[in-house]
Design a protein around this motif. Structure first.
Motif, mmCIF file in Angstrom:
data_model
loop_
_atom_site.group_PDB
_atom_site.id
_atom_site.type_symbol
_atom_site.label_atom_id
_atom_site.label_comp_id
_atom_site.label_asym_id
_atom_site.label_seq_id
_atom_site.Cartn_x
_atom_site.Cartn_y
_atom_site.Cartn_z
ATOM 1 N N VAL A 192 0.856 -1.181 0.000
ATOM 2 C CA VAL A 192 0.000 0.000 0.000
ATOM 3 C C VAL A 192 0.892 1.231 0.000
ATOM 4 C CG1 VAL A 192 -1.785 1.273 1.228
ATOM 5 C CG2 VAL A 192 -1.789 -1.236 1.268
ATOM 6 N N THR A 193 0.763 2.058 -1.015
ATOM 7 C CA THR A 193 1.621 3.237 -1.131
ATOM 8 C C THR A 193 1.008 4.489 -0.524
ATOM 9 O OG1 THR A 193 0.719 3.676 -3.340
ATOM 10 C CG2 THR A 193 2.730 2.342 -3.208
ATOM 11 N N ARG A 194 -0.302 4.442 -0.256
ATOM 12 C CA ARG A 194 -0.938 5.615 0.365
ATOM 13 C C ARG A 194 -2.054 5.157 1.295
ATOM 14 N NH1 ARG A 194 -4.675 10.036 -1.008
ATOM 15 N NH2 ARG A 194 -5.351 8.928 -2.864
ATOM 16 N N TRP A 195 -2.028 5.692 2.506
ATOM 17 C CA TRP A 195 -3.042 5.386 3.510
ATOM 18 C C TRP A 195 -3.841 6.642 3.807
ATOM 19 C CZ3 TRP A 195 -3.307 0.377 5.501
ATOM 20 C CH2 TRP A 195 -2.235 -0.459 5.176
ATOM 21 N N THR A 196 -5.152 6.510 3.923
ATOM 22 C CA THR A 196 -6.008 7.641 4.270
ATOM 23 C C THR A 196 -7.020 7.184 5.322
ATOM 24 O OG1 THR A 196 -7.577 7.142 2.494
ATOM 25 C CG2 THR A 196 -5.789 8.678 1.977
ATOM 26 N N THR A 197 -7.737 8.128 5.881
ATOM 27 C CA THR A 197 -8.743 7.797 6.886
ATOM 28 C C THR A 197 -10.056 7.443 6.199
ATOM 29 O OG1 THR A 197 -7.698 9.249 8.495
ATOM 30 C CG2 THR A 197 -9.979 8.631 8.926
ATOM 31 N N ALA A 198 -10.679 6.356 6.665
ATOM 32 C CA ALA A 198 -11.894 5.844 6.036
ATOM 33 C C ALA A 198 -12.945 5.517 7.093
ATOM 34 C CB ALA A 198 -11.575 4.593 5.222
ATOM 35 N N HIS A 199 -14.183 5.438 6.649
ATOM 36 C CA HIS A 199 -15.287 5.010 7.506
ATOM 37 C C HIS A 199 -15.106 3.556 7.907
ATOM 38 C CE1 HIS A 199 -19.309 3.182 8.091
ATOM 39 N NE2 HIS A 199 -19.637 4.337 8.649
ATOM 40 N N GLY A 200 -14.753 2.718 6.950
ATOM 41 C CA GLY A 200 -14.422 1.335 7.234
ATOM 42 C C GLY A 200 -15.514 0.322 6.959
ATOM 43 N N ASP A 201 -16.769 0.770 6.881
ATOM 44 C CA ASP A 201 -17.873 -0.163 6.629
ATOM 45 C C ASP A 201 -18.966 0.552 5.838
ATOM 46 O OD1 ASP A 201 -18.998 -2.662 6.745
ATOM 47 O OD2 ASP A 201 -19.943 -2.369 8.686
ATOM 48 N N THR A 222 -26.926 10.870 5.327
ATOM 49 C CA THR A 222 -26.354 10.701 6.654
ATOM 50 C C THR A 222 -25.576 9.394 6.626
ATOM 51 O OG1 THR A 222 -28.252 11.800 7.710
ATOM 52 C CG2 THR A 222 -26.777 10.527 9.131
ATOM 53 N N ILE A 223 -24.378 9.405 7.188
ATOM 54 C CA ILE A 223 -23.534 8.210 7.231
ATOM 55 C C ILE A 223 -23.560 7.663 8.653
ATOM 56 C CG2 ILE A 223 -21.253 7.254 6.779
ATOM 57 C CD1 ILE A 223 -20.709 9.654 4.962
ATOM 58 N N LEU A 224 -24.028 6.422 8.787
ATOM 59 C CA LEU A 224 -24.214 5.797 10.098
ATOM 60 C C LEU A 224 -23.045 4.883 10.463
ATOM 61 C CD1 LEU A 224 -27.930 4.663 9.564
ATOM 62 C CD2 LEU A 224 -27.142 6.836 10.543
ATOM 63 N N ASP A 225 -23.026 4.463 11.730
ATOM 64 C CA ASP A 225 -22.155 3.396 12.241
ATOM 65 C C ASP A 225 -20.672 3.701 12.072
ATOM 66 O OD1 ASP A 225 -21.104 1.110 13.257
ATOM 67 O OD2 ASP A 225 -21.836 -0.226 11.696
ATOM 68 N N TRP A 226 -20.135 4.428 13.031
ATOM 69 C CA TRP A 226 -18.738 4.842 12.977
ATOM 70 C C TRP A 226 -17.866 4.052 13.954
ATOM 71 C CZ3 TRP A 226 -16.692 8.478 9.626
ATOM 72 C CH2 TRP A 226 -17.628 9.068 8.760
ATOM 73 N N GLU A 227 -18.250 2.826 14.223
ATOM 74 C CA GLU A 227 -17.484 1.989 15.147
ATOM 75 C C GLU A 227 -16.040 1.780 14.701
ATOM 76 O OE1 GLU A 227 -20.173 -1.223 17.508
ATOM 77 O OE2 GLU A 227 -19.789 -1.653 15.400
ATOM 78 N N GLY A 228 -15.842 1.495 13.414
ATOM 79 C CA GLY A 228 -14.541 1.002 12.969
ATOM 80 C C GLY A 228 -13.716 1.953 12.142
ATOM 81 N N TRP A 229 -14.016 3.257 12.156
ATOM 82 C CA TRP A 229 -13.298 4.173 11.283
ATOM 83 C C TRP A 229 -11.814 4.252 11.661
ATOM 84 C CZ3 TRP A 229 -11.212 9.052 12.770
ATOM 85 C CH2 TRP A 229 -11.498 9.439 14.092
ATOM 86 N N GLY A 230 -10.980 4.569 10.654
ATOM 87 C CA GLY A 230 -9.549 4.667 10.893
ATOM 88 C C GLY A 230 -8.769 4.642 9.588
ATOM 89 N N ARG A 231 -7.477 4.409 9.689
ATOM 90 C CA ARG A 231 -6.605 4.428 8.516
ATOM 91 C C ARG A 231 -6.747 3.137 7.713
ATOM 92 N NH1 ARG A 231 -4.977 9.377 7.394
ATOM 93 N NH2 ARG A 231 -2.905 8.780 6.665
ATOM 94 N N ALA A 232 -6.755 3.287 6.392
ATOM 95 C CA ALA A 232 -6.925 2.153 5.479
ATOM 96 C C ALA A 232 -6.283 2.515 4.142
ATOM 97 C CB ALA A 232 -8.408 1.856 5.295
ATOM 98 N N PRO A 233 -6.125 1.539 3.252
ATOM 99 C CA PRO A 233 -5.606 1.870 1.922
ATOM 100 C C PRO A 233 -6.462 2.937 1.239
ATOM 101 C CG PRO A 233 -5.602 -0.498 2.258
ATOM 102 C CD PRO A 233 -6.329 0.089 3.428
ATOM 103 N N ALA A 234 -5.841 3.862 0.556
ATOM 104 C CA ALA A 234 -6.562 4.920 -0.147
ATOM 105 C C ALA A 234 -7.616 4.316 -1.067
ATOM 106 C CB ALA A 234 -5.588 5.782 -0.940
ATOM 107 N N GLY A 235 -8.829 4.855 -1.007
ATOM 108 C CA GLY A 235 -9.920 4.352 -1.829
ATOM 109 C C GLY A 235 -10.740 3.264 -1.170
#
Length: 277
Positions: A171-180, A192-205
């Protein structure tokens, strides 16, 4: 009452937990409650002091009830410029080996885009909805956090298991994502975007890839998702994110979820692999 392996008993247990939380917050439950994935959570509209809120209760074995995801919704209060619920108050209690967490949140008007994570029917959404979704994920992607959804070691392992040792997985770039970011976590007609339990850094896109893969059963919507995020998905980074998300969904299919999505996911993976070879 301890939750058992019986589906009906467990739903009864969760409803009793929701009632306990409502009594704690001195609010009144309204309407039929909704259950989350595998009934590990339950939520309902509530009212108190002339205000309406949403009350959510999640249950977990005590040794798992910790870490980023356990407090994800509350920590997500700091995120700005994104249409999402705000956690007003939290109440936790123990029941034997089970830890329960109740979160009283602001109420989001509208309806979820789908009763299931995967989209199974055509969906009419406004151009404004799509542009707000894109803007929200752009805002989120630049947010700095130590929270993580996955890491390079896990990406390497998943690629090795699903695609062999001839596919580049760095992975060459990591960004913050919702995750689900699936269709049961998105509301309309106002976004409205629901359920923010697992947000964090992930592969871009990662978020765009997740929503696209969950849309494959409805090609018209999948095309709109791809068009909205084409500048992200149509890159080597975006292809890697899609391949990783496919491994995640295939693992879920192996446990019995959305079996008819397996074929489209495998076909899409083959296209991506051919493009990267």
């Amino acid at each position: 009452m301890e939750p058992s392996g019986d589906w009906h008993d467990y739903r009864t247990y969760m409803y009793e937990a929701l009632t306990k939380a409502a009594n704690h917050f001195r609010v009144v439950l309204h309407g039929k409650p909704t259950f989350g994935w595998h009934d590990r959570s339950i939520g309902s509209k509530v009212s108190g002091k002339h205000e309406k809120h949403w009350l959510r209760v999640v249950s977990e074995k005590k040794w798992w009830a910790q870490g980023d995801w356990w407090e994800g919704n509350l920590v997500a209060n700091k995120l700005k410029g994104i249409p999402k619920p705000y956690v007003i108050d939290v109440y936790e209690w123990e029941d034997g080996e089970i830890q329960l967490r109740a979160e009283r949140m602001t109420f989001a008007e509208g309806q979820v885009c789908s009763p299931t994570q995967e989209l199974r029917s055509r969906l009419e959404l406004s151009d404004l909805w799509w542009s707000e979704l894109r803007a929200s994920l752009d805002t989120l992607s630049s947010w700095q956090t130590e929270r993580t959804i996955t890491g390079q070691e896990e990406v390497n392992r998943r690629f090795l298991v699903f695609y062999g040792d001839d596919v580049e997985s760095e992975v060459t770039r990591w960004t913050t994502a919702h995750g689900d970011l699936h269709w049961a976590n998105l509301m309309s007609p106002q976004l409205t975007i629901l359920d923010w339990e697992g947000w964090g850094r992930a592969p871009a896109g990662y978020d765009a890839a997740t929503l696209y893969c969950y849309s494959l059963l409805i090609p018209e919507v999948a095309e709109r998702v791809y068009k909205t995020f084409e500048d992200i998905l149509d890159t080597p980074e975006g292809a890697l994110a899609q391949l990783y998300v496919i491994t995640r969904l295939l693992r879920r299919i192996d446990k019995g979820d959305y079996m008819d999505l397996a074929g489209p996911l495998h076909r899409h993976a083959r296209k991506l692999l051919a493009r990267l070879s």
